[in-house]
Structure formats: C-alpha cells, structure tokens
Design an enzyme around this catalytic site. Sequence first.
Site, PDB file in Angstrom:
ATOM      1  N   LYS A 128       0.745  -1.196  -0.146  1.00 40.31           N
ATOM      2  CA  LYS A 128       0.051  -0.031  -0.054  1.00 40.31           C
ATOM      3  C   LYS A 128       0.736   1.270   0.116  1.00 40.31           C
ATOM      4  O   LYS A 128       1.505   1.535   0.929  1.00 40.31           O
ATOM      5  CB  LYS A 128      -0.900   0.135   1.240  1.00 40.31           C
ATOM      6  CG  LYS A 128      -2.026   1.170   1.024  1.00 40.31           C
ATOM      7  CD  LYS A 128      -2.445   1.791   2.343  1.00 40.31           C
ATOM      8  CE  LYS A 128      -1.657   2.926   2.813  1.00 40.31           C
ATOM      9  NZ  LYS A 128      -1.764   4.309   1.968  1.00 40.31           N
ATOM     10  N   GLU A 168       9.458   0.814  10.880  1.00 41.06           N
ATOM     11  CA  GLU A 168      10.421   1.983  10.798  1.00 41.06           C
ATOM     12  C   GLU A 168       9.583   3.307  11.199  1.00 41.06           C
ATOM     13  O   GLU A 168       8.809   3.300  10.104  1.00 41.06           O
ATOM     14  CB  GLU A 168      11.042   1.856   9.576  1.00 41.06           C
ATOM     15  CG  GLU A 168      11.816   0.755   9.031  1.00 41.06           C
ATOM     16  CD  GLU A 168      13.348   0.779   9.641  1.00 41.06           C
ATOM     17  OE1 GLU A 168      13.518   1.714  10.295  1.00 41.06           O
ATOM     18  OE2 GLU A 168      13.906  -0.151   9.317  1.00 41.06           O
ATOM     19  N   CYS A 179      13.140  10.832   8.175  1.00 44.61           N
ATOM     20  CA  CYS A 179      13.167  10.369   9.392  1.00 44.61           C
ATOM     21  C   CYS A 179      14.577  10.324  10.132  1.00 44.61           C
ATOM     22  O   CYS A 179      14.924  10.260  11.500  1.00 44.61           O
ATOM     23  CB  CYS A 179      12.798   8.964   9.612  1.00 44.61           C
ATOM     24  SG  CYS A 179      13.551   7.696   8.365  1.00 44.61           S
ATOM     25  N   GLU A 226       9.390  15.822  16.720  1.00 42.25           N
ATOM     26  CA  GLU A 226       9.761  15.303  15.297  1.00 42.25           C
ATOM     27  C   GLU A 226       8.775  16.584  14.392  1.00 42.25           C
ATOM     28  O   GLU A 226       7.528  16.280  14.280  1.00 42.25           O
ATOM     29  CB  GLU A 226       9.385  14.126  14.660  1.00 42.25           C
ATOM     30  CG  GLU A 226       9.824  13.909  13.097  1.00 42.25           C
ATOM     31  CD  GLU A 226       9.636  12.422  13.005  1.00 42.25           C
ATOM     32  OE1 GLU A 226       8.638  11.963  13.013  1.00 42.25           O
ATOM     33  OE2 GLU A 226      10.585  12.140  12.207  1.00 42.25           O
TER      34      GLU A 226
HETATM   35  P1  NAP Z   1       1.892   7.879   8.662  1.00 39.30           P
HETATM   36  O1  NAP Z   1       0.730   8.739   8.631  1.00 39.30           O
HETATM   37  O2  NAP Z   1       2.216   6.791   9.585  1.00 39.30           O
HETATM   38  O3  NAP Z   1       1.689   7.139   7.222  1.00 39.30           O
HETATM   39  C1  NAP Z   1       2.293   6.158   6.775  1.00 39.30           C
HETATM   40  C2  NAP Z   1       1.406   5.098   6.062  1.00 39.30           C
HETATM   41  O4  NAP Z   1       0.758   4.628   7.073  1.00 39.30           O
HETATM   42  C3  NAP Z   1       0.716   5.650   4.778  1.00 39.30           C
HETATM   43  O5  NAP Z   1       0.927   4.872   3.782  1.00 39.30           O
HETATM   44  C4  NAP Z   1      -0.438   5.821   5.557  1.00 39.30           C
HETATM   45  O6  NAP Z   1      -1.685   5.908   4.754  1.00 39.30           O
HETATM   46  C5  NAP Z   1      -0.753   4.373   6.262  1.00 39.30           C
HETATM   47  N1  NAP Z   1      -1.684   4.866   7.365  1.00 39.30           N
HETATM   48  C6  NAP Z   1      -2.097   5.825   7.897  1.00 39.30           C
HETATM   49  N2  NAP Z   1      -3.020   5.618   8.797  1.00 39.30           N
HETATM   50  C7  NAP Z   1      -3.187   4.160   9.084  1.00 39.30           C
HETATM   51  C8  NAP Z   1      -3.668   3.212  10.011  1.00 39.30           C
HETATM   52  N3  NAP Z   1      -4.520   3.719  10.867  1.00 39.30           N
HETATM   53  N4  NAP Z   1      -3.528   1.776   9.673  1.00 39.30           N
HETATM   54  C9  NAP Z   1      -2.793   1.399   8.539  1.00 39.30           C
HETATM   55  N5  NAP Z   1      -2.040   2.282   7.937  1.00 39.30           N
HETATM   56  C10 NAP Z   1      -2.218   3.764   8.054  1.00 39.30           C
HETATM   57  O7  NAP Z   1       3.221   8.617   8.297  1.00 39.30           O
HETATM   58  P2  NAP Z   1       3.527   9.904   7.416  1.00 39.30           P
HETATM   59  O8  NAP Z   1       3.169  11.162   7.649  1.00 39.30           O
HETATM   60  O9  NAP Z   1       2.856   9.198   5.883  1.00 39.30           O
HETATM   61  O10 NAP Z   1       5.151  10.012   7.312  1.00 39.30           O
HETATM   62  C11 NAP Z   1       5.700  10.450   8.007  1.00 39.30           C
HETATM   63  C12 NAP Z   1       6.215   9.612   9.271  1.00 39.30           C
HETATM   64  O11 NAP Z   1       7.091   8.615   8.703  1.00 39.30           O
HETATM   65  C13 NAP Z   1       7.464  10.362  10.121  1.00 39.30           C
HETATM   66  O12 NAP Z   1       7.086  10.301  11.402  1.00 39.30           O
HETATM   67  C14 NAP Z   1       8.694   9.716   9.775  1.00 39.30           C
HETATM   68  O13 NAP Z   1       9.575   9.879  10.755  1.00 39.30           O
HETATM   69  C15 NAP Z   1       8.316   8.464   9.347  1.00 39.30           C
HETATM   70  N6  NAP Z   1       9.300   7.928   8.567  1.00 39.30           N
HETATM   71  C16 NAP Z   1      10.182   6.886   8.961  1.00 39.30           C
HETATM   72  C17 NAP Z   1      11.301   6.122   8.126  1.00 39.30           C
HETATM   73  C18 NAP Z   1      12.015   5.187   8.913  1.00 39.30           C
HETATM   74  O14 NAP Z   1      12.769   4.592   8.231  1.00 39.30           O
HETATM   75  N7  NAP Z   1      12.157   4.970  10.029  1.00 39.30           N
HETATM   76  C19 NAP Z   1      11.386   6.567   6.947  1.00 39.30           C
HETATM   77  C20 NAP Z   1      10.394   7.593   6.629  1.00 39.30           C
HETATM   78  C21 NAP Z   1       9.527   8.274   7.296  1.00 39.30           C
HETATM   79  P3  NAP Z   1      -2.047   7.110   3.836  1.00 39.30           P
HETATM   80  O15 NAP Z   1      -2.045   6.767   2.669  1.00 39.30           O
HETATM   81  O16 NAP Z   1      -3.647   7.170   4.218  1.00 39.30           O
HETATM   82  O17 NAP Z   1      -1.530   8.188   4.405  1.00 39.30           O
END
Ligand code: NAP
Length: 498
Positions: free
Chosen positions: A191, A267, A302, A401
């Site tokens: 996804k 992650e 991140c 963050e």
């Molecule tokens: P997010 O809201 O957690 O979204 C990540 C993914 O999860 C998206 O595909 C999102 O779908 C999906 N998602 C949202 N709600 C969900 C739910 N209730 N159940 C299952 N999946 C769900 O995060 P983001 O805002 O996209 O990304 C930013 C974050 O990612 C930051 O905190 C960053 O630090 C972290 N990050 C971490 C790494 C690492 O390797 N550690 C790398 C990159 C980013 P949608 O399409 O609906 O948004």
Amino acid sequence: MELKTHDYYKDHSKKLKFNTKALIDGKFVESSSGKKFITVNPATGEPITEITSCTRDDVYTAEKAARKAFDDGRWAKMSPADRKDILIRLGDLIDQNGEELAVMETIDSGKPIYDNAQGDIPDTAMTFRWHAEALDKLEDSMTSGDGEHVSMIVREPLGVVGAILPWNFPIQMAAWKLAPILASGNSAIVKPAKLTSLTTLRLGELAMEAGIPDGVLNILPGSGSEIGNALGLHPELEALAFTGSTEVGKQLLECAGKTNAKRVLLEMGGKNPCIIMPDVKDLDHAAEEAVNAVFWNMGENCTSNSRLIVHESIKDAFLEKVIEKAREWETGDPLDPANRLGALIEKSHMETVLKYIETGKAEGGKLVYGGSRILEESGGNFVEPTIFDGVTPDMTIAREEIFGPVLAVMTFKAEEEALRIANDTQYGLQASLFTDDLSTAHRMSRALRAGTVSVNCYAEGDIGTPFGGFKQSGFFSRDNSLWANRQYTELKTIWMQI
Ligand code: NAP
Ligand code: MG
C-alpha cells in the site's frame, strides 16, 4: 543519471502518462468500489490525476491471489537463479525508465529532481539488484549434532507479506521493502502512501514486464485507515512491514495482537542529534554535513538531524558557517535542478511546520535564519530552511519530530552533557558525531542510543548495512543488508535420525 535543464524537466512532466489502477493477480484493475482519489502536485497545488481507491474487499482479493501464488510455488519454489534474473531485470528496467520515474516522483511528492534523479531512482534500481544478486548465494547451516542425528537450520519464506509505505521517499521505500520481501520468495501486498502512489504503480508495470509471476506482487492504492488497517487486521497475512509515524506503527502492533500475531516490522520517526565536539578542526566540512543532515529532503526525513548540539566554545563560529552553507540550499520548483529544497508534501503539513516555527519563537528560541513560507504565488507548499539558536532541551522544537526544514541549535559544556541531551528522546534512529579524536569517536559512538551512528559525516550507511531504530523509532525492523532478507524468512530446525 545526468541532470538536465529546468525547461527539459518541465516539458517532460507534461508528457507523462500515469498508471492509476491497482495491481491484483497480475492485472491492472479498478477498485471494487469504483471510487477514486486525486493526487496533487505539492509544488503547484494542482491536481495531477485520479487514482483508484481500493477497499477492504480488495485487500482480501489480493491476499487470496498472493496466497495462491505462494502455495503453488510459482515464485517461492522457482530456482533462486531464475528469481535473481527477474529481479535484476526489474532493476535494469527501473534504470531504463529512470528519468520518467524521477520526474513523476518530483511532481507527485515535491521532492527535488536533484535528489530523485541522482539518489532515489538509481538507489531503487540498485536495491532490487543487490538483493537479487545476494539471493542465490545464501547458505543454510547444520550443527555438529550428536552422531545419531542430522540437524539442519534452514530459512524459508514467510508467505504473504504486506508493506505500508510513507510519502517521503515513495519509490525508494517501496524498494527497501519489496526487494528483500520478493528476493526471499514471499508474495507481497503493497500500500503506497495516498499522497504519492504514482511511482509505485509504475513500478508495478515494470515488475510485470520483468516477469514477476501473476499474484506475487499486488499494489493497492488507497487510504491508510482502510487498506492499511485491513492489512493490519488480516487474519492470514504472515507479516507486515511499515515505514511511517510512530503513532500508526503502534496501532499496527495492536492490530496484530487482536488477530493472528503476524510479524510486524516497524520503521518510525526520529529526532536525531548531530554533536560537534570542540576538537573539530575542519568546521567547514562539519557545517556542510550538518546542513545536509537537517535540510536534505526538506527535513521530511526520519533521519533528519534536527538537533545540532555544539560545544559552547565553538558555537558562534560554527553557527556562522552553518548559516553560510544553508544559503547555498536554494528553495523552489523541485523540477529545477538548481533547487535543493522543493515543496512540503501538503498544505496541512506545511501549516504544522509553520506552527512549530511559531512555537519555537514563543518558547524563547532565537530565529537566526529563515522562518517563513515563501513562493506563495506558486500555489506550492514552500518553507525556507530555518535555524533557531539558543534552544534548550525542554523546548518543543527540541523534542518533537517536525518533519520540516527546521534546525534547533543547543550547546553543551562536557561530553556527558552532550550525550545526555542527544539520548534524551523517545526516538533512536540515527545520530551524527563530529570529532578529530579517535578515542572520543569510539567512546561516544557506543554511548549514543541509535540504530545508526555516523562519525565525521552524515550518513545512513548503505545497502550493505542494516537501517533501523532503537526505542520508538523502530520495532524489530531493519531495512537494507542481509538482515532485511532474514526478517522476511522463518527459521526452521530439521532434526533427522540417521
Ligand atoms: P503515517 O501517517 O504513519 O503514514 C504512513 C503510512 O501508513 C501511509 O501509507 C498511510 O496511509 C498509512 N496509514 C495511515 N493511517 C493508518 C492506519 N490507521 N493503519 C494503517 N496504515 C495507516 O506517516 P507519514 O505522515 O506518511 O510519514 C511521516 C512519518 O514517517 C514520520 O514520522 C517519519 O519519521 C516516518 N518515517 C520513518 C522512516 C524510517 O525508516 N524510520 C522513513 C520515512 C518516514 P495514507 O496513504 O492514508 O497516508
Ligand atoms: Mg501527490
């Protein structure tokens, strides 16, 4: 990939064709609901195209196809050398279509073409090739046994693995998950983030062209709360790999606990420190790296080093150099290869970042560079690189963050204090350390509580090194390296009487 001109990329962006359908069982299809969602260009605010919006039912259909493909062994039992050839072909196809993917990623995500063309897309191709090349060289093992038994320790694919992707490195994160998932013989359901599905959908077409058998790779665009949640709660899925926020990651652990205790690999976020010790002689190099560490990918990263922890004796001199280097990072149209910062992913996220800047000021941080939205007339979400001096470890901008181009500068007097500030966070993804003293480098790199520590540079390692976080930055997950392959396999002991 060689960089071209701004005009060339603008022209190319107008000629792009998009795959807007889901990939299920080897076919590109509309979702069962028939609904669509719009994806927007963050640099203009203009819609790009409409993408099919998958449903919970589609997750179940995809899982059945992926399960059938896994059970009949069309991929899992293919000879490793043949699987390798297909994945190498996929890497080559990504390279051959690299410019198209780079432009597509740029308009869909706001990330600079400078990075997409030279980093994300070549890295995506290389990631598939690296895992492909490794897969037929892995060995299982035997123990010495007791003379009456043969004991083998073997690894087997898990089965059907889900992957939920973020929007900040869209196709690259698809590769970081999919390459080891597929190389290990699993079937996959992916996804992409709703905000950035286009390159992953294009990747699906290239995967079919490379010869990945039907059903092995399924791609479902749609919302996290529906598709992501359905993957989390699916009663059969063996594992789920996730990159995204800590909040959603924790919810997925609950989903697994409520259902089949699937393997969940997370992650998540980071609030990464960059420590500058007083013995550093080449402050220009350290400043250049510190600026890259915080502003790369607009800070939507991140491992963004958003906390700069500098010895008080050199802080003023160092900060001056950091500001000087930050001036070289132009912000603007991400299709212009001169720009190192593009647009933030969406308007609401830009507003969150601007709010953090206001909070930084209100709590007593001293704004010394940037701090504003710019290029508003473009319709895009542009924020200047921003630097706060005089930050203390208790301030919001030092703790949360921000996921934007905002640097918090703090000082310390003694090594223990630097380490205490650096480790005083719920996260533990990455840390950078600058020192000219070898003993200090060894001592402090072991004391920093982070999955990756880079010394005298800002780095996440490379494809050969595991990437993942301590504390609330991660949960059992490591991307890259053979550790990534291992986590998508089950370990089996075979004990056989002679
Ligand atoms: P997010 O809201 O957690 O979204 C990540 C993914 O999860 C998206 O595909 C999102 O779908 C999906 N998602 C949202 N709600 C969900 C739910 N209730 N159940 C299952 N999946 C769900 O995060 P983001 O805002 O996209 O990304 C930013 C974050 O990612 C930051 O905190 C960053 O630090 C972290 N990050 C971490 C790494 C690492 O390797 N550690 C790398 C990159 C980013 P949608 O399409 O609906 O948004
Ligand atoms: Mg978009």
